[in-house]
Design a protein around this motif. Structure first.
Motif, PDB file in Angstrom:
ATOM      1  N   PRO A 122       0.816  -1.233   0.000  1.00  0.00           N
ATOM      2  CA  PRO A 122       0.000   0.000   0.000  1.00  0.00           C
ATOM      3  C   PRO A 122       0.846   1.279   0.000  1.00  0.00           C
ATOM      4  O   PRO A 122       0.507   2.270  -0.648  1.00  0.00           O
ATOM      5  CB  PRO A 122      -0.828  -0.100   1.277  1.00  0.00           C
ATOM      6  CG  PRO A 122      -0.847  -1.538   1.614  1.00  0.00           C
ATOM      7  CD  PRO A 122       0.446  -2.097   1.100  1.00  0.00           C
ATOM      8  N   HIS A 123       1.972   1.239   0.719  1.00  0.00           N
ATOM      9  CA  HIS A 123       2.853   2.402   0.774  1.00  0.00           C
ATOM     10  C   HIS A 123       3.416   2.709  -0.622  1.00  0.00           C
ATOM     11  O   HIS A 123       3.403   3.869  -1.080  1.00  0.00           O
ATOM     12  CB  HIS A 123       3.992   2.149   1.772  1.00  0.00           C
ATOM     13  CG  HIS A 123       5.051   3.207   1.766  1.00  0.00           C
ATOM     14  ND1 HIS A 123       4.832   4.472   2.247  1.00  0.00           N
ATOM     15  CD2 HIS A 123       6.333   3.197   1.312  1.00  0.00           C
ATOM     16  CE1 HIS A 123       5.926   5.194   2.105  1.00  0.00           C
ATOM     17  NE2 HIS A 123       6.863   4.429   1.532  1.00  0.00           N
ATOM     18  N   TYR A 124       3.921   1.680  -1.319  1.00  0.00           N
ATOM     19  CA  TYR A 124       4.493   1.897  -2.645  1.00  0.00           C
ATOM     20  C   TYR A 124       3.413   2.232  -3.675  1.00  0.00           C
ATOM     21  O   TYR A 124       3.666   2.987  -4.618  1.00  0.00           O
ATOM     22  CB  TYR A 124       5.310   0.682  -3.088  1.00  0.00           C
ATOM     23  CG  TYR A 124       6.631   0.588  -2.353  1.00  0.00           C
ATOM     24  CD1 TYR A 124       7.608   1.554  -2.535  1.00  0.00           C
ATOM     25  CD2 TYR A 124       6.895  -0.449  -1.474  1.00  0.00           C
ATOM     26  CE1 TYR A 124       8.820   1.478  -1.863  1.00  0.00           C
ATOM     27  CE2 TYR A 124       8.096  -0.537  -0.803  1.00  0.00           C
ATOM     28  CZ  TYR A 124       9.062   0.434  -0.998  1.00  0.00           C
ATOM     29  OH  TYR A 124      10.246   0.369  -0.336  1.00  0.00           O
ATOM     30  N   ALA A 128       0.766   4.008  -3.017  1.00  0.00           N
ATOM     31  CA  ALA A 128       0.480   5.426  -2.780  1.00  0.00           C
ATOM     32  C   ALA A 128       1.582   6.307  -3.383  1.00  0.00           C
ATOM     33  O   ALA A 128       1.298   7.362  -3.972  1.00  0.00           O
ATOM     34  CB  ALA A 128       0.348   5.687  -1.282  1.00  0.00           C
ATOM     35  N   GLN A 129       2.834   5.873  -3.245  1.00  0.00           N
ATOM     36  CA  GLN A 129       3.936   6.635  -3.848  1.00  0.00           C
ATOM     37  C   GLN A 129       3.821   6.673  -5.372  1.00  0.00           C
ATOM     38  O   GLN A 129       4.057   7.709  -5.993  1.00  0.00           O
ATOM     39  CB  GLN A 129       5.285   6.025  -3.455  1.00  0.00           C
ATOM     40  CG  GLN A 129       5.775   6.446  -2.101  1.00  0.00           C
ATOM     41  CD  GLN A 129       7.193   5.947  -1.858  1.00  0.00           C
ATOM     42  OE1 GLN A 129       7.624   4.957  -2.436  1.00  0.00           O
ATOM     43  NE2 GLN A 129       7.899   6.636  -0.975  1.00  0.00           N
ATOM     44  N   GLY A 146       1.042   6.446  -7.081  1.00  0.00           N
ATOM     45  CA  GLY A 146      -0.068   7.346  -7.388  1.00  0.00           C
ATOM     46  C   GLY A 146       0.353   8.804  -7.315  1.00  0.00           C
ATOM     47  O   GLY A 146      -0.021   9.618  -8.168  1.00  0.00           O
ATOM     48  N   ARG A 147       1.146   9.166  -6.273  1.00  0.00           N
ATOM     49  CA  ARG A 147       1.652  10.541  -6.153  1.00  0.00           C
ATOM     50  C   ARG A 147       2.560  10.897  -7.331  1.00  0.00           C
ATOM     51  O   ARG A 147       2.488  11.997  -7.871  1.00  0.00           O
ATOM     52  CB  ARG A 147       2.404  10.708  -4.842  1.00  0.00           C
ATOM     53  CG  ARG A 147       1.512  11.016  -3.662  1.00  0.00           C
ATOM     54  CD  ARG A 147       2.325  11.519  -2.472  1.00  0.00           C
ATOM     55  NE  ARG A 147       3.276  10.517  -1.994  1.00  0.00           N
ATOM     56  CZ  ARG A 147       2.990   9.580  -1.073  1.00  0.00           C
ATOM     57  NH1 ARG A 147       1.780   9.525  -0.549  1.00  0.00           N
ATOM     58  NH2 ARG A 147       3.894   8.716  -0.687  1.00  0.00           N
TER      59      ARG A 147
END
Length: 124
Positions: free
Chosen positions: A26-28, A30-31, A33-34
């Motif tokens: 999930p962290h990667y 989100a990155q 997506g940013r």
């Protein structure tokens, strides 16, 4: 998009799940997506700046006409070779040198008419 099909993206996603694990995924994601949002904002900003600097001419440009993918060198050469229009009809410059030019006068003075031109036997 970059030659990626749905199947290839799915395989990349499955490999990412196995390599990163469910904790970090999930962290990667989100990155990623940013990053995509930032790239889209930068592209839109560049387009807006171009529109501001070029003015109304920017909207009038036919961007498909400027697409380099439309140029096929084989087609361009074929059209140029098969072109039936007459060649350039502009007057051409005479190729015969001016008999009074300094170059020809010097050349005539340096070589007598009866004598052959110098020849170097060692030259290749």
């Amino acid at each position: 998009m970059f030659g990626l099909t749905f199947e290839k993206i799915l395989i990349i996603g499955i490999v990412a799940v196995f390599l990163l694990g469910p904790e970090k995924l999930p962290h990667y994601a989100a990155q990623l997506g940013r990053l995509v949002r930032q790239l889209r904002d930068m592209a839109n900003g560049a387009k807006d700046r171009m529109r501001d600097e070029m003015g109304p001419e920017f909207d009038e440009l036919d961007w498909k006409k400027l697409d380099p993918r439309q140029y096929d060198p084989r087609r361009i050469i074929r059209e140029a070779l098969l072109d039936d229009t007459p060649a350039d009809t502009t007057p051409t410059i005479s190729r015969s040198p001016n008999p009074n030019s300094a170059y020809l006068q010097k050349k005539r003075a340096s070589l007598p008419a009866a004598e052959p031109a110098p020849f170097d036997t060692e030259a290749t």
